[in-house]
Design an enzyme around this catalytic site. Structure first.
Site, mmCIF file in Angstrom:
data_model
loop_
_atom_site.group_PDB
_atom_site.id
_atom_site.type_symbol
_atom_site.label_atom_id
_atom_site.label_comp_id
_atom_site.label_asym_id
_atom_site.label_seq_id
_atom_site.Cartn_x
_atom_site.Cartn_y
_atom_site.Cartn_z
ATOM 1 N N LYS A 124 -7.450 8.181 -1.018
ATOM 2 C CA LYS A 124 -8.730 8.623 -0.428
ATOM 3 C C LYS A 124 -9.296 9.867 -1.097
ATOM 4 C CE LYS A 124 -7.687 6.857 4.236
ATOM 5 N NZ LYS A 124 -6.268 6.523 4.138
ATOM 6 N N LEU A 125 -9.631 9.766 -2.384
ATOM 7 C CA LEU A 125 -10.143 10.929 -3.109
ATOM 8 C C LEU A 125 -11.512 11.381 -2.584
ATOM 9 C CD1 LEU A 125 -7.799 10.134 -4.979
ATOM 10 C CD2 LEU A 125 -9.270 10.600 -6.921
ATOM 11 N N ARG A 163 3.486 -1.563 10.631
ATOM 12 C CA ARG A 163 4.625 -1.704 11.540
ATOM 13 C C ARG A 163 4.967 -3.121 11.994
ATOM 14 N NH1 ARG A 163 2.200 3.212 14.827
ATOM 15 N NH2 ARG A 163 0.397 2.254 13.833
ATOM 16 N N ASP A 195 -3.488 4.355 -1.842
ATOM 17 C CA ASP A 195 -4.418 4.804 -0.792
ATOM 18 C C ASP A 195 -4.421 6.328 -0.732
ATOM 19 O OD1 ASP A 195 -5.895 5.063 1.559
ATOM 20 O OD2 ASP A 195 -4.252 4.435 2.860
ATOM 21 N N LYS A 216 0.854 -1.198 0.000
ATOM 22 C CA LYS A 216 0.000 0.000 0.000
ATOM 23 C C LYS A 216 0.885 1.242 0.000
ATOM 24 C CE LYS A 216 -2.319 1.608 3.807
ATOM 25 N NZ LYS A 216 -2.191 3.069 3.943
ATOM 26 N N THR A 264 -11.277 5.931 11.392
ATOM 27 C CA THR A 264 -11.328 5.471 12.794
ATOM 28 C C THR A 264 -11.042 6.618 13.761
ATOM 29 O OG1 THR A 264 -9.126 4.608 12.337
ATOM 30 C CG2 THR A 264 -10.886 3.003 12.602
ATOM 31 N N ASP A 290 -13.894 14.778 -3.866
ATOM 32 C CA ASP A 290 -14.030 16.066 -4.549
ATOM 33 C C ASP A 290 -15.311 15.987 -5.380
ATOM 34 O OD1 ASP A 290 -13.486 18.572 -5.826
ATOM 35 O OD2 ASP A 290 -11.342 18.209 -5.600
ATOM 36 N N ILE A 291 -15.546 16.969 -6.262
ATOM 37 C CA ILE A 291 -16.761 16.907 -7.071
ATOM 38 C C ILE A 291 -16.630 15.741 -8.067
ATOM 39 C CG2 ILE A 291 -17.331 19.351 -6.823
ATOM 40 C CD1 ILE A 291 -16.184 19.787 -9.669
ATOM 41 N N PRO A 292 -17.784 15.173 -8.494
ATOM 42 C CA PRO A 292 -17.745 13.962 -9.325
ATOM 43 C C PRO A 292 -16.841 14.082 -10.547
ATOM 44 C CG PRO A 292 -19.989 14.393 -8.608
ATOM 45 C CD PRO A 292 -19.173 15.559 -8.141
HETATM 46 O O1 C5P Z 1 1.470 0.217 11.164
HETATM 47 P P1 C5P Z 1 0.017 -0.201 11.080
HETATM 48 O O2 C5P Z 1 -0.165 -1.698 10.887
HETATM 49 O O3 C5P Z 1 -0.808 0.341 12.220
HETATM 50 O O4 C5P Z 1 -0.498 0.486 9.733
HETATM 51 C C1 C5P Z 1 -1.828 0.394 9.328
HETATM 52 C C2 C5P Z 1 -2.039 1.129 8.042
HETATM 53 O O5 C5P Z 1 -3.419 1.189 7.780
HETATM 54 C C3 C5P Z 1 -1.537 2.573 8.033
HETATM 55 O O6 C5P Z 1 -1.121 2.874 6.706
HETATM 56 C C4 C5P Z 1 -2.775 3.364 8.412
HETATM 57 O O7 C5P Z 1 -2.774 4.662 7.890
HETATM 58 C C5 C5P Z 1 -3.867 2.533 7.741
HETATM 59 N N1 C5P Z 1 -5.190 2.705 8.340
HETATM 60 C C6 C5P Z 1 -5.472 2.424 9.670
HETATM 61 N N2 C5P Z 1 -6.730 2.591 10.157
HETATM 62 C C7 C5P Z 1 -7.699 3.047 9.350
HETATM 63 C C8 C5P Z 1 -7.453 3.335 8.025
HETATM 64 C C9 C5P Z 1 -6.161 3.163 7.546
HETATM 65 O O8 C5P Z 1 -4.591 1.991 10.405
HETATM 66 N N3 C5P Z 1 -8.921 3.158 9.834
#
Ligand code: C5P
Length: 234
Positions: free
Chosen positions: A63-64, A213, A61, A34, A121, A66-68
């Site tokens: 995450k767009l 991570r 990733d 990603k 989240t 904006d207008i259609p």
């Molecule tokens: O390092 P880690 O496993 O926490 O990374 C999770 C990835 O998923 C990161 O790129 C984070 O931005 C993404 N992400 C997330 N929670 C979300 C949406 C995306 O952890 N709700």
């Protein structure tokens, strides 16, 4: 569709990302990765082309929202980068999602998978009610946004593994759930709060897990990745 682990390449520069991917150079199967906003905005589309040349599948990733018309035209640009998954905010509405889907369609009939972000989240119930003036609960908005995405022809949503069940109940088993927040049983939670293991994510119905991570910061990323894949694929 095959379940897959997607490694989140959350690095600040292309050099760091490519150094990390060098570790996988001798592996027969290159991991699905990603690329997020940080790396994309730092390096531009060339980093996507380079990682694709190395044989990786890519979830871009960005995450767009904006207008259609703008989202549709931008999706065409992203589709031409030959990525495998792209995303947008379902909050942009059905017209925007429909235009996005049209923009992704390639001349040969193929297109990347298109998935929607429902609620980030980081959005709390207080923020939803007091700042955005949305009276519904977070869960109600997630299900409603996912249904809008399904009706617009999208392939799935990004959500917590703990939400996969309710999304699939509302949108069908074939509607994909791409889920971050995965940790190995013995590893640090970092800043993630609601987490699951790869095996639990499989039980809960995730189609793709996004893992950063626990793999990128591991002393042995190849083994960590392989462990994750075997746990998730079952
Ligand atoms: O390092 P880690 O496993 O926490 O990374 C999770 C990835 O998923 C990161 O790129 C984070 O931005 C993404 N992400 C997330 N929670 C979300 C949406 C995306 O952890 N709700």
């Amino acid at each position: 569709m095959e379940r897959e682990t997607i490694i989140a390449l959350d690095f600040a520069s292309g050099k760091e990302a490519l150094n990390f991917l060098d570790i996988f150079q001798d592996e027969e199967e290159k991991p699905f990765v990603k690329i997020g906003m940080e790396l994309f905005y730092a390096e531009g589309p060339e980093i996507v082309r380079e990682i694709k040349r190395r044989g990786h599948k890519i979830f871009l990733d960005l995450k767009l929202h904006d207008i259609p018309n703008t989202v549709g035209k931008t999706m065409k640009v992203l589709s031409d980068l030959d990525v495998d998954i792209v995303n947008l905010h379902a909050a942009g509405g059905r017209r925007m999602m429909e235009e996005a889907l049209k923009g992704l369609q390639r001349e040969d009939g193929s297109r990347p998978l298109l998935i929607a972000v429902t609620q980030l989240t980081s959005t709390s119930p207080e923020m939803l009610h007091e700042q955005l003036l949305i009276p519904a609960s977070i869960e109600e908005t997630i299900v409603s946004y996912a249904k809008n995405a399904r009706q617009s022809g999208l392939d799935g949503v990004v959500c917590s593994p703990l939400e996969s069940g309710m999304v699939k109940e509302a949108c069908g088993e074939d509607f994909l759930t791409v889920t971050p927040g995965v940790r190995f049983a013995d590893s640090s939670k970092d800043d993630q709060v609601r987490i699951t293991t790869p095996a639990k994510a499989r039980e809960l119905g995730s189609d793709f897990i996004v893992v950063g991570r626990p793999i990128t910061q591991s002393n042995d990323p190849v083994s960590a990745y392989k462990y994750c894949q075997s746990e998730f694929k079952g």
